[in-house]
Design a protein around this motif. Structure first.
Motif, PDB file in Angstrom:
ATOM      1  N   ALA A   1      11.587   6.028 -42.753  1.00 27.13           N
ATOM      2  CA  ALA A   1      11.436   4.659 -42.247  1.00 27.13           C
ATOM      3  C   ALA A   1      10.663   4.623 -40.934  1.00 27.13           C
ATOM      4  N   TRP A   2      11.065   5.410 -39.941  1.00 30.57           N
ATOM      5  CA  TRP A   2      10.384   5.362 -38.641  1.00 30.57           C
ATOM      6  C   TRP A   2       8.974   5.934 -38.691  1.00 30.57           C
ATOM      7  N   PRO A   3       8.732   7.083 -39.353  1.00 29.54           N
ATOM      8  CA  PRO A   3       7.335   7.534 -39.446  1.00 29.54           C
ATOM      9  C   PRO A   3       6.429   6.525 -40.153  1.00 29.54           C
ATOM     10  N   THR A   4       6.939   5.839 -41.173  1.00 29.10           N
ATOM     11  CA  THR A   4       6.143   4.815 -41.844  1.00 29.10           C
ATOM     12  C   THR A   4       5.879   3.646 -40.914  1.00 29.10           C
ATOM     13  N   ALA A   5       6.885   3.224 -40.149  1.00 32.90           N
ATOM     14  CA  ALA A   5       6.700   2.113 -39.213  1.00 32.90           C
ATOM     15  C   ALA A   5       5.680   2.477 -38.142  1.00 32.90           C
ATOM     16  N   ILE A   6       5.737   3.702 -37.629  1.00 30.46           N
ATOM     17  CA  ILE A   6       4.763   4.130 -36.615  1.00 30.46           C
ATOM     18  C   ILE A   6       3.364   4.212 -37.227  1.00 30.46           C
ATOM     19  N   GLY A   7       3.259   4.631 -38.469  1.00 32.89           N
ATOM     20  CA  GLY A   7       1.966   4.664 -39.143  1.00 32.89           C
ATOM     21  C   GLY A   7       1.378   3.279 -39.331  1.00 32.89           C
ATOM     22  N   VAL A   8       2.210   2.336 -39.726  1.00 29.28           N
ATOM     23  CA  VAL A   8       1.742   0.953 -39.895  1.00 29.28           C
ATOM     24  C   VAL A   8       1.334   0.368 -38.539  1.00 29.28           C
ATOM     25  N   LEU A   9       2.114   0.657 -37.500  1.00 27.94           N
ATOM     26  CA  LEU A   9       1.788   0.184 -36.153  1.00 27.94           C
ATOM     27  C   LEU A   9       0.457   0.762 -35.679  1.00 27.94           C
ATOM     28  N   SER A  10       0.244   2.046 -35.899  1.00 28.36           N
ATOM     29  CA  SER A  10      -1.018   2.683 -35.500  1.00 28.36           C
ATOM     30  C   SER A  10      -2.202   2.109 -36.269  1.00 28.36           C
ATOM     31  N   THR A  11      -2.016   1.889 -37.563  1.00 30.53           N
ATOM     32  CA  THR A  11      -3.091   1.312 -38.370  1.00 30.53           C
ATOM     33  C   THR A  11      -3.448  -0.086 -37.894  1.00 30.53           C
ATOM     34  N   SER A  12      -2.435  -0.899 -37.581  1.00 33.38           N
ATOM     35  CA  SER A  12      -2.726  -2.249 -37.090  1.00 33.38           C
ATOM     36  C   SER A  12      -3.415  -2.193 -35.738  1.00 33.38           C
ATOM     37  N   GLY A  13      -3.049  -1.219 -34.895  1.00 29.91           N
ATOM     38  CA  GLY A  13      -3.721  -1.074 -33.607  1.00 29.91           C
ATOM     39  C   GLY A  13      -5.175  -0.670 -33.759  1.00 29.91           C
TER      40      GLY A  13
ATOM     41  N   LEU B   1      -1.306   1.499 -30.152  1.00 28.73           N
ATOM     42  CA  LEU B   1      -1.745   2.891 -30.110  1.00 28.73           C
ATOM     43  C   LEU B   1      -1.047   3.683 -29.015  1.00 28.73           C
ATOM     44  N   GLY B   2      -0.518   3.005 -28.023  1.00 31.24           N
ATOM     45  CA  GLY B   2       0.180   3.697 -26.948  1.00 31.24           C
ATOM     46  C   GLY B   2       1.615   4.016 -27.279  1.00 31.24           C
ATOM     47  N   LEU B   3       2.252   3.164 -28.046  1.00 28.69           N
ATOM     48  CA  LEU B   3       3.660   3.383 -28.372  1.00 28.69           C
ATOM     49  C   LEU B   3       3.905   4.692 -29.143  1.00 28.69           C
ATOM     50  N   PRO B   4       3.100   5.026 -30.159  1.00 27.50           N
ATOM     51  CA  PRO B   4       3.311   6.327 -30.817  1.00 27.50           C
ATOM     52  C   PRO B   4       3.129   7.511 -29.871  1.00 27.50           C
ATOM     53  N   VAL B   5       2.209   7.400 -28.926  1.00 28.13           N
ATOM     54  CA  VAL B   5       2.022   8.488 -27.953  1.00 28.13           C
ATOM     55  C   VAL B   5       3.266   8.617 -27.080  1.00 28.13           C
ATOM     56  N   LEU B   6       3.827   7.493 -26.659  1.00 22.59           N
ATOM     57  CA  LEU B   6       5.049   7.529 -25.861  1.00 22.59           C
ATOM     58  C   LEU B   6       6.219   8.104 -26.653  1.00 22.59           C
ATOM     59  N   VAL B   7       6.311   7.761 -27.926  1.00 27.39           N
ATOM     60  CA  VAL B   7       7.379   8.295 -28.772  1.00 27.39           C
ATOM     61  C   VAL B   7       7.239   9.809 -28.904  1.00 27.39           C
TER      62      VAL B   7
END
Length: 60
Positions: free
Chosen positions: A11-23, A42-48
């Motif tokens: 669930a979380w890796p998919t959500a981060i992938g969708v967030l990165s794609t939208s960014g 694009l910054g949130l996945p780096v922070l995670v």
């Protein structure tokens, strides 16, 4: 169909992938608020990643 454990695991890796794609798409096709969104998305996945890397070093 995915099992409940698989859904919980991915669930979380998919959500981060969708967030990165939208960014990435927002950075390519929009201005002003799209730039703000792309920085956030694009910054949130780096922070995670930094957070989990720091946590792993402290626990090891």
């Amino acid at each position: 169909m995915l099992s409940p454990e698989s859904r919980r695991l991915w669930a979380w890796p998919t959500a981060i992938g969708v967030l990165s794609t939208s960014g990435l798409l927002s950075a390519l096709v929009s201005d002003h608020w799209g730039d703000v969104w792309s920085w956030f998305a694009l910054g949130l996945p780096v922070l995670v990643m930094a957070w989990f890397s720091w946590r792993r070093e402290r626990s090891a």
